[in-house]
Design an enzyme around this catalytic site. Structure first.
Site, PDB file in Angstrom:
ATOM      1  N   GLY A   1      52.168 112.696  22.633  1.00 48.97           N
ATOM      2  CA  GLY A   1      50.931 112.329  22.939  1.00 48.97           C
ATOM      3  C   GLY A   1      49.622 113.211  22.529  1.00 48.97           C
ATOM      4  O   GLY A   1      48.307 113.010  22.740  1.00 48.97           O
ATOM      5  N   ALA A   2      50.390 113.132  20.462  1.00 48.22           N
ATOM      6  CA  ALA A   2      48.962 113.474  19.809  1.00 48.22           C
ATOM      7  C   ALA A   2      47.691 112.325  19.107  1.00 48.22           C
ATOM      8  O   ALA A   2      46.651 113.461  18.127  1.00 48.22           O
ATOM      9  CB  ALA A   2      49.981 113.249  19.103  1.00 48.22           C
ATOM     10  N   THR A   3      47.893 111.418  19.535  1.00 45.97           N
ATOM     11  CA  THR A   3      47.149 109.928  19.279  1.00 45.97           C
ATOM     12  C   THR A   3      45.742 110.200  20.044  1.00 45.97           C
ATOM     13  O   THR A   3      44.408 109.658  19.164  1.00 45.97           O
ATOM     14  CB  THR A   3      47.464 108.846  19.101  1.00 45.97           C
TER      15      THR A   3
ATOM     16  N   GLY B   1      43.061 111.935  23.083  1.00 45.02           N
ATOM     17  CA  GLY B   1      42.350 112.607  24.868  1.00 45.02           C
ATOM     18  C   GLY B   1      42.853 114.359  24.289  1.00 45.02           C
ATOM     19  O   GLY B   1      42.595 114.923  23.023  1.00 45.02           O
ATOM     20  N   ILE B   2      43.696 114.935  25.784  1.00 41.37           N
ATOM     21  CA  ILE B   2      44.178 116.022  25.727  1.00 41.37           C
ATOM     22  C   ILE B   2      45.000 116.374  24.254  1.00 41.37           C
ATOM     23  O   ILE B   2      44.313 117.384  23.306  1.00 41.37           O
ATOM     24  CB  ILE B   2      44.487 116.661  26.792  1.00 41.37           C
ATOM     25  N   GLY B   3      45.991 115.537  24.149  1.00 48.09           N
ATOM     26  CA  GLY B   3      46.932 115.945  23.242  1.00 48.09           C
ATOM     27  C   GLY B   3      46.031 115.969  21.445  1.00 48.09           C
ATOM     28  O   GLY B   3      46.427 116.763  20.970  1.00 48.09           O
TER      29      GLY B   3
ATOM     30  N   TYR C   1      52.279 107.714  39.354  1.00 45.40           N
ATOM     31  CA  TYR C   1      51.986 108.436  38.110  1.00 45.40           C
ATOM     32  C   TYR C   1      52.001 110.701  38.599  1.00 45.40           C
ATOM     33  O   TYR C   1      52.890 110.913  38.714  1.00 45.40           O
ATOM     34  CB  TYR C   1      50.873 108.679  37.813  1.00 45.40           C
TER      35      TYR C   1
END
Length: 294
Positions: A13-15, A17-19, A175
């Site tokens: 999830g690196a693209t 936000g938090i990632g 979720y």
């Protein structure tokens, strides 16, 4: 920033936000970071932003759709054959319609949020054999999730009415259930990897704006997301990255495993996430869904 731990990190999830904020913080310590995402363009864009903030950052890309277990198995095998990771941070998450199914027939929130880290960290844990290494799972508020225990009889969410009376809020409840699965999984994995030198911990990043998590929200869920974005005291992705990065790098938590942290403080999680029989059942059912031995 605490002194850095190890040389190579993997972040899902690196693209954005938090990632992306996690990648930026780890790169700033001098670590090489493999960024996992499902789109070449978004990976390139996130890399450019990180490199602008951290000149000379050593960034690598790994392409995979984490909603597809076949993709995750292939990703895990590729990563296991590459440079040995010292840190793996499972951050990717989605909130999507309850009836959304992947081409493999899995409910997409379940597949992305729980089954993907289940496969990835199990495979990497086996491949690394002996530590040291640190696995970090980005979860959600233990307090907020206390009232949404995992329905072990309906992981696929085939009975949406049990998620509440307001249809537009059901994806958020679903979720939440997957975030409780994250906690149950990390506790079980920590037990199984005990003595290997590989530690497994979880973190709640806080209520963070700018994550893109609610892009598919509708109705009441979308309204609540809009209220959050307009909150002048909201926390940004950089704040959300703090505890996961601390768990991945700080000497203060060296050797600690099986914990869940909020603002760098260990906190208890709901009893239904700790229960050994429930965790064992989730582990075994997850293995069946992804074609692994329990």
């Amino acid at each position: 920033m605490s002194e850095h731990y190890g040389k190579h990190a993997i972040v899902t999830g690196a693209t954005g936000g938090i990632g992306e904020a996690i990648v930026r913080s780890l790169a700033a310590t001098g670590m090489a970071v493999t960024m996992v995402g499902r789109d070449h363009g978004r990976l390139a864009g996130a890399s450019a932003r990180v490199e602008a903030a951290v000149p000379g950052a050593d960034l690598r890309h790994a392409l995979a759709d984490l909603s597809l277990t076949a993709d995750v198995h292939a990703l895990a095998e590729r990563l296991a054959e590459g440079d040995r990771p010292d840190v793996v941070i499972s951050n990717a998450a989605v909130s999507c319609p309850v009836g959304d199914r992947t081409p493999e027939g899995l409910q997409r929130t379940l597949a992305t949020n729980h089954l993907a880290p289940y496969v990835l960290l199990r495979v990497l844990g086996r491949a690394l054999d002996r530590g040291p290494a640190r696995f970090v799972v980005v979860g959600a508020s233990p307090t907020g999730l206390a009232r949404v225990p995992v329905d072990l009889d309906d992981l696929h969410l085939t009975r949406p009415r049990k998620l509440g009376p307001i249809p537009s809020l059901r994806p958020f409840v679903a979720y939440g259930r997957t975030k409780n699965m994250n906690t149950m999984f990390l506790l079980s994995l920590a037990e199984r990897l005990s003595g290997t030198g590989i530690t497994v911990n979880g973190a709640h990043p806080g209520i963070i704006s700018g994550t893109g998590l609610g892009r598919e929200a509708r109705g009441v869920e979308r309204f609540l997301g809009t209220v959050l974005e307009l909150n002048p005291w909201r926390r940004g992705p950089g704040s959300g990255a703090d505890t996961p990065v601390w768990l991945a790098t700080s000497p203060d938590v060296a050797g600690r495993t099986g914990g869940f942290y909020v603002d760098r403080t260990a906190v208890p999680t709901p009893g239904h996430t700790v229960d050994a029989a429930r965790r064992r059942r989730l582990w075994e059912e997850s293995a069946r869904l992804v074609g692994m031995q329990p």
